[in-house]
Design a protein around this motif. Structure first.
Motif, PDB file in Angstrom:
ATOM      1  N   ARG A  57       0.816  -1.076  -0.059  1.00 22.55           N
ATOM      2  CA  ARG A  57       0.108   0.017  -0.018  1.00 22.55           C
ATOM      3  C   ARG A  57       0.868   1.333   0.104  1.00 22.55           C
ATOM      4  NH1 ARG A  57      -4.024  -2.433   3.305  1.00 22.55           N
ATOM      5  NH2 ARG A  57      -5.795  -2.981   1.749  1.00 22.55           N
ATOM      6  N   ASP A  72       3.297   4.453  -4.635  1.00 24.67           N
ATOM      7  CA  ASP A  72       2.112   4.400  -5.425  1.00 24.67           C
ATOM      8  C   ASP A  72       2.222   3.385  -6.629  1.00 24.67           C
ATOM      9  OD1 ASP A  72       0.400   5.317  -3.411  1.00 24.67           O
ATOM     10  OD2 ASP A  72       0.214   7.327  -4.517  1.00 24.67           O
ATOM     11  N   THR A 134      -5.866   3.116 -11.385  1.00 18.75           N
ATOM     12  CA  THR A 134      -6.289   4.382 -12.616  1.00 18.75           C
ATOM     13  C   THR A 134      -5.010   4.574 -13.398  1.00 18.75           C
ATOM     14  OG1 THR A 134      -5.503   5.999 -10.939  1.00 18.75           O
ATOM     15  CG2 THR A 134      -7.780   5.521 -11.108  1.00 18.75           C
ATOM     16  N   THR A 141      -7.875   1.773  -5.620  1.00 16.69           N
ATOM     17  CA  THR A 141      -8.372   1.195  -6.749  1.00 16.69           C
ATOM     18  C   THR A 141      -9.968   1.147  -6.503  1.00 16.69           C
ATOM     19  OG1 THR A 141      -8.016  -0.890  -5.156  1.00 16.69           O
ATOM     20  CG2 THR A 141      -6.722  -0.749  -7.133  1.00 16.69           C
TER      21      THR A 141
HETATM   22  N1  UDP Z   1      -2.633   2.711  -6.499  1.00 18.75           N
HETATM   23  C1  UDP Z   1      -2.504   3.907  -6.943  1.00 18.75           C
HETATM   24  N2  UDP Z   1      -3.345   4.409  -7.713  1.00 18.75           N
HETATM   25  C2  UDP Z   1      -4.415   3.762  -8.152  1.00 18.75           C
HETATM   26  C3  UDP Z   1      -4.683   2.655  -7.425  1.00 18.75           C
HETATM   27  C4  UDP Z   1      -3.822   2.040  -6.550  1.00 18.75           C
HETATM   28  O1  UDP Z   1      -1.464   4.520  -6.687  1.00 18.75           O
HETATM   29  O2  UDP Z   1      -5.160   4.114  -9.071  1.00 18.75           O
HETATM   30  C5  UDP Z   1      -1.703   2.288  -5.430  1.00 18.75           C
HETATM   31  C6  UDP Z   1      -1.631   2.643  -3.972  1.00 18.75           C
HETATM   32  O3  UDP Z   1      -0.406   2.865  -3.450  1.00 18.75           O
HETATM   33  C7  UDP Z   1      -2.520   1.749  -3.166  1.00 18.75           C
HETATM   34  C8  UDP Z   1      -2.101   0.411  -3.868  1.00 18.75           C
HETATM   35  O4  UDP Z   1      -1.765   0.732  -5.282  1.00 18.75           O
HETATM   36  O5  UDP Z   1      -2.117   1.756  -1.948  1.00 18.75           O
HETATM   37  C9  UDP Z   1      -2.992  -0.609  -3.907  1.00 18.75           C
HETATM   38  O6  UDP Z   1      -4.232  -0.433  -4.166  1.00 18.75           O
HETATM   39  P1  UDP Z   1      -5.392  -0.256  -2.810  1.00 18.75           P
HETATM   40  O7  UDP Z   1      -4.973   0.176  -1.724  1.00 18.75           O
HETATM   41  O8  UDP Z   1      -6.568   0.177  -3.588  1.00 18.75           O
HETATM   42  O9  UDP Z   1      -5.632  -1.887  -2.799  1.00 18.75           O
HETATM   43  P2  UDP Z   1      -6.669  -2.706  -1.862  1.00 18.75           P
HETATM   44  O10 UDP Z   1      -6.947  -1.978  -0.608  1.00 18.75           O
HETATM   45  O11 UDP Z   1      -8.098  -2.829  -2.686  1.00 18.75           O
HETATM   46  O12 UDP Z   1      -6.351  -4.294  -1.661  1.00 18.75           O
END
Ligand code: UDP
Length: 241
Positions: A57, A72, A134, A141
């Motif tokens: 994350r 990210d 994105t 996400t």
């Molecule tokens: N992330 C990003 N841009 C996006 C989607 C995700 O930078 O458009 C990165 C961000 O660091 C995020 C990580 O990808 O913490 C994982 O996504 P997310 O935390 O949404 O995953 P989930 O909690 O659904 O497993």
């Protein structure tokens, strides 16, 4: 509800099995594949946005000293790893599946996201997994899910949560009197600052008039039941009634 095209948001953590120390539990993926097969066999088109939280994350990594933008991008790569693992699991269960990424990847890894291509695959009955969020930092996400649902004109977003079956007025893990909403509007959700999804995602879903259905992904056949509205849930909508 008669869905023709749905977008399913799967969190990264929802793919993991902590007891077995697995980042991706293939048995779980198999169960998703079996359900998706039943759903697509009924002629319902399925797109998926998968998270990356089982690996990475961005906000947590930033606290450990990695600059946010780079952290990210690593998170977006984590979503791509999940997407490819899901694709393998789905294909092993004879479910045709494409991975389209918002980050340009080597074509040997997966395809680049193009809207028309996504819709063509969906119309062919193939499952489409959107990888790479994105494609830009500072988003989640959940926001990618609302963005893609808007882009492909999905009827609704099915957002499975871990061990919580909807939106509550306070955290049911800590408050046994917490009250679950059957439906709630985006305005109410934002005004009450309920943390079921981030505010950017909620605002975008509101603007594009997309319903988000929150349910417990761990329930048996959760995806099938969620599509049939036969599961305990909360429906987040733009307008009541
Ligand atoms: N992330 C990003 N841009 C996006 C989607 C995700 O930078 O458009 C990165 C961000 O660091 C995020 C990580 O990808 O913490 C994982 O996504 P997310 O935390 O949404 O995953 P989930 O909690 O659904 O497993």
């Amino acid at each position: 509800m008669n869905y023709k095209r749905v977008l399913i948001k799967l969190s990264g953590e929802g793919l993991a099995n902590k007891e077995k120390s697995l980042a991706i539990d293939n048995e779980l993926v198999k169960k998703f594949a079996e359900q998706l097969k039943e759903i697509t066999n009924k002629g319902i088109q399925v797109a998926i946005v998968v998270g990356g939280g089982n690996f990475w994350r961005g906000t947590s990594a930033e606290k450990n000293g990695i600059q946010r933008v780079r952290a990210d991008y690593i998170g977006m790569l984590a979503t791509t790893m999940n997407a490819l693992a899901l694709q393998s699991g789905f294909e092993n269960n004879n479910l045709s599946c494409r991975v389209l990424s918002s980050l340009t990847m080597d074509p040997k890894v997966c395809e680049v996201y193009i809207n028309e291509k996504a819709k063509k695959y969906l119309n062919n009955g193939e499952v489409v997994i959107f990888a790479g969020g994105t494609g830009r930092p500072f988003f989640t996400t959940d926001t990618a899910a609302t963005l893609f649902a808007s882009e492909i004109s999905a009827d609704a977003i099915l957002m499975g949560k871990n061990n919580v079956d909807g939106v509550y007025d306070s955290d049911p893990k800590y408050n046994s009197n917490a009250k679950k909403f059957d439906t709630i509007t985006y305005d109410e959700l934002l005004a009450k600052n309920l943390k079921v999804l981030d505010q950017t995602a909620a605002s975008m879903a509101k603007e594009n008039n997309i319903d988000i259905i929150i349910f417990d992904i761990n329930e048996k056949n959760a995806l099938i039941k969620a599509i049939q509205n036969k599961i305990s849930n909360t429906i987040i909508t733009k307008n009541r009634g």
